[in-house]
Design an enzyme around this catalytic site. Structure first.
Site, PDB file in Angstrom:
ATOM      1  N   ASN A  54       0.846  -1.198   0.000  1.00 37.18           N
ATOM      2  CA  ASN A  54       0.000   0.000   0.000  1.00 37.18           C
ATOM      3  C   ASN A  54       0.880   1.245   0.000  1.00 37.18           C
ATOM      4  O   ASN A  54       1.935   1.299   0.634  1.00 37.18           O
ATOM      5  CB  ASN A  54      -1.016   0.010   1.144  1.00 37.18           C
ATOM      6  CG  ASN A  54      -0.435  -0.243   2.527  1.00 37.18           C
ATOM      7  OD1 ASN A  54       0.629  -0.852   2.669  1.00 37.18           O
ATOM      8  ND2 ASN A  54      -1.143   0.188   3.546  1.00 37.18           N
ATOM      9  N   GLU A  56       0.354   5.210   0.574  1.00 36.36           N
ATOM     10  CA  GLU A  56      -0.595   6.231   1.019  1.00 36.36           C
ATOM     11  C   GLU A  56      -0.219   7.598   0.452  1.00 36.36           C
ATOM     12  O   GLU A  56       0.868   7.777  -0.110  1.00 36.36           O
ATOM     13  CB  GLU A  56      -0.641   6.246   2.554  1.00 36.36           C
ATOM     14  CG  GLU A  56      -1.146   4.905   3.083  1.00 36.36           C
ATOM     15  CD  GLU A  56      -1.330   4.841   4.583  1.00 36.36           C
ATOM     16  OE1 GLU A  56      -0.779   5.714   5.296  1.00 36.36           O
ATOM     17  OE2 GLU A  56      -2.033   3.910   5.030  1.00 36.36           O
ATOM     18  N   CYS A  65      -4.063   0.517  -2.491  1.00 33.58           N
ATOM     19  CA  CYS A  65      -3.881  -0.672  -1.650  1.00 33.58           C
ATOM     20  C   CYS A  65      -2.823  -1.606  -2.255  1.00 33.58           C
ATOM     21  O   CYS A  65      -2.521  -1.548  -3.449  1.00 33.58           O
ATOM     22  CB  CYS A  65      -5.187  -1.446  -1.548  1.00 33.58           C
ATOM     23  SG  CYS A  65      -6.506  -0.585  -0.671  1.00 33.58           S
ATOM     24  N   GLU A  67      -3.003  -4.772  -2.914  1.00 30.39           N
ATOM     25  CA  GLU A  67      -3.520  -5.686  -3.935  1.00 30.39           C
ATOM     26  C   GLU A  67      -3.516  -5.023  -5.305  1.00 30.39           C
ATOM     27  O   GLU A  67      -3.111  -5.607  -6.311  1.00 30.39           O
ATOM     28  CB  GLU A  67      -4.963  -6.113  -3.601  1.00 30.39           C
ATOM     29  CG  GLU A  67      -5.108  -6.875  -2.301  1.00 30.39           C
ATOM     30  CD  GLU A  67      -5.376  -5.989  -1.092  1.00 30.39           C
ATOM     31  OE1 GLU A  67      -4.782  -4.890  -1.008  1.00 30.39           O
ATOM     32  OE2 GLU A  67      -6.158  -6.398  -0.234  1.00 30.39           O
ATOM     33  N   CYS A  98     -10.212  -4.854   0.385  1.00 27.29           N
ATOM     34  CA  CYS A  98     -11.319  -3.903   0.498  1.00 27.29           C
ATOM     35  C   CYS A  98     -12.242  -4.036  -0.717  1.00 27.29           C
ATOM     36  O   CYS A  98     -11.924  -4.719  -1.696  1.00 27.29           O
ATOM     37  CB  CYS A  98     -10.783  -2.476   0.613  1.00 27.29           C
ATOM     38  SG  CYS A  98     -10.202  -1.777  -0.955  1.00 27.29           S
TER      39      CYS A  98
HETATM   40  N1  THU Z   1      -5.260  -1.372   2.583  1.00 28.65           N
HETATM   41  C1  THU Z   1      -4.694  -2.241   1.683  1.00 28.65           C
HETATM   42  O1  THU Z   1      -3.535  -2.090   1.287  1.00 28.65           O
HETATM   43  N2  THU Z   1      -5.451  -3.277   1.219  1.00 28.65           N
HETATM   44  C2  THU Z   1      -6.756  -3.481   1.565  1.00 28.65           C
HETATM   45  O2  THU Z   1      -7.433  -4.300   0.962  1.00 28.65           O
HETATM   46  C3  THU Z   1      -7.319  -2.735   2.698  1.00 28.65           C
HETATM   47  C4  THU Z   1      -6.611  -1.484   3.063  1.00 28.65           C
HETATM   48  C5  THU Z   1      -4.465  -0.253   3.075  1.00 28.65           C
HETATM   49  C6  THU Z   1      -4.955   1.098   2.634  1.00 28.65           C
HETATM   50  C7  THU Z   1      -4.388   2.005   3.718  1.00 28.65           C
HETATM   51  O3  THU Z   1      -3.079   2.379   3.334  1.00 28.65           O
HETATM   52  C8  THU Z   1      -4.306   1.113   4.942  1.00 28.65           C
HETATM   53  O4  THU Z   1      -4.473  -0.215   4.488  1.00 28.65           O
HETATM   54  C9  THU Z   1      -5.333   1.410   6.001  1.00 28.65           C
HETATM   55  O5  THU Z   1      -6.599   1.424   5.468  1.00 28.65           O
END
Ligand code: THU
Length: 140
Positions: A54, A56, A65, A67, A98
């Site tokens: 991920n 940000e 994310c 994935e 998500c």
């Molecule tokens: N996140 C992912 O990388 N994958 C997911 O399927 C759920 C959320 C990340 C996004 C964000 O950087 C952190 O988790 C908290 O939500």
């Protein structure tokens, strides 16, 4: 699990291997806002593996994310067929994809296996169809 082993590119211990790669990739996550690092390892139908983390962003909405990072890396290298994806957020919690990631993956791999857990010793394997029943996809 038996169905998994029939997939091209699948071998004994593949789920554990993918999970470990996903977990190791977390070290490259860029998570200054949540501190929640996620790693993914995506297995193509012919056995190649792409990892992702991920990433940000100050705008929050531009965060991607793990994935989708793995998928975008693979797709941009020409990959189109996918067998499985492992996701790790470490041993704090099982991290399931998500809703946006489920829809994103559905575009390319409605049958993909999704491997999650808090340890390579106790993994759950679900199909994307279980996580996103009756998903949307334009017929091409
Ligand atoms: N996140 C992912 O990388 N994958 C997911 O399927 C759920 C959320 C990340 C996004 C964000 O950087 C952190 O988790 C908290 O939500």
């Amino acid at each position: 699990m038996d169905d998994l082993k029939k997939d091209a590119g699948w071998e004994n211990g593949m789920a554990e291997k993918l999970y470990r790669l996903a977990d190791a990739a977390r070290g490259n996550a860029y998570v200054p806002f949540s501190g929640f690092s996620v790693g993914a390892a995506l297995l193509t139908a012919d056995g190649k593996i792409y990892t992702g983390v991920n990433v940000e962003n100050s705008s929050f909405g531009a965060t991607i994310c793990a994935e989708r990072t793995a998928f975008v890396k693979a797709i941009s290298e020409g990959e189109r067929e996918f067998a499985a994806i492992a996701v790790s957020a470490g041993d704090v919690q099982e991290s399931l994809p998500c809703g946006i990631c489920r829809q994103f993956m559905y575009e390319f791999a409605p049958d993909i296996k999704v491997i999650t857990g808090t340890s390579a010793d106790a993994l759950s394997i679900r199909t994307l169809e279980q996580l996103l029943p009756l998903g949307f996809r334009l017929e091409k």
